[in-house]
Scaffold this motif. Structure first.
Motif, short mmCIF file in Angstrom:
data_model
loop_
_atom_site.label_atom_id
_atom_site.label_comp_id
_atom_site.label_asym_id
_atom_site.label_seq_id
_atom_site.Cartn_x
_atom_site.Cartn_y
_atom_site.Cartn_z
N LEU A 95 0.67 -1.35 -0.40
CA LEU A 95 0.02 -0.48 0.10
C LEU A 95 0.67 1.31 -0.20
O LEU A 95 0.45 2.43 -0.63
N HIS A 97 3.89 1.41 -1.65
CA HIS A 97 3.85 1.19 -2.79
C HIS A 97 2.87 2.56 -3.75
O HIS A 97 3.41 3.68 -4.28
N THR A 98 1.81 2.19 -3.24
CA THR A 98 0.72 2.39 -4.56
C THR A 98 0.11 4.50 -3.88
O THR A 98 -0.23 4.61 -4.55
N LYS A 101 2.74 6.11 -5.50
CA LYS A 101 2.39 6.14 -6.86
C LYS A 101 2.12 7.38 -7.44
O LYS A 101 1.86 8.79 -7.79
#
Length: 201
Positions: A95, A97-98, A101
């Motif tokens: 999460l 990383h999400t 980004k």
């Protein structure tokens, strides 16, 4: 009252490119009163202090030197940034990383148009996020009102209407964004935007 008030009053006035007489007229005061605030260390009463803060769009705390954030929104932004970091650090790696980004995309989207002072596109982005937030809040509110048991045909109909309204609003904003892109392209062609900025479009 310390000299911070006088210094900040002078700075705010000069940012507006106003003379003491201009400010006196705007605040319905005499020029000598403004001069007294700035040079002679005179103190405004409470009503005058509030009027000055309202005129410049800053907080009384900022005028008095009790805060370095000119507006309440800036103070909220700083506090929210700290809370955001705390919540981000508690996320599992996937999460994180999400969210990272998503944040990068958001930052890139805004930073390009901030560099260009592109008010058209920034206004559309602002409207887009506002519409998305408010419409999604209405949808969540409708779902929460039935405890998540979305079985009532009338409720389902209301939810579909809200969702369709959101689609229509987003579609209209995408059209506005396309128009803003075309306007920016014309400005590049006419030389109103420099070549170094062209890449950012």
């Amino acid at each position: 009252m310390n000299s911070q008030f006088a210094n900040r009053l002078v700075s705010l006035r000069k940012e507006r490119q106003m003379t003491q007489s201009d400010l006196a007229k705007a605040l319905n005061k005499s020029r000598s009163t403004i001069s007294g605030y700035e040079i002679e260390g005179k103190e405004p009463d409470y009503a005058a202090l509030v009027a000055i803060a309202k005129f410049f769009g800053v907080t009384t705390d900022y005028l008095l030197g009790a805060s370095d954030c000119p507006t309440h929104s800036e103070a909220v932004f700083i506090n929210d940034t700290q809370n955001f970091k705390k919540h981000y650090e508690s996320l599992p790696p996937l999460l994180k990383h999400t969210v990272a980004k998503m944040y990068d995309d958001f930052y890139l989207l805004l930073s390009r148009d901030m560099r260009l002072n592109n008010d058209e596109r920034l206004d559309v982005y602002s409207e887009f996020f506002s519409v998305l937030r408010s419409n999604r809040a209405e949808i969540r509110k409708a779902i929460d009102s039935c405890g998540g048991q979305v079985t009532d045909p009338l409720l389902l109909s209301d939810l579909m209407a809200l969702q369709n309204g959101l689609k229509n609003d987003v579609s209209a904003l995408l059209d506005k964004l396309m128009q803003a892109d075309i306007d920016t392209a014309f400005k590049v062609k006419k030389g109103e935007i420099g070549l170094s900025d062209k890449v950012a479009t």
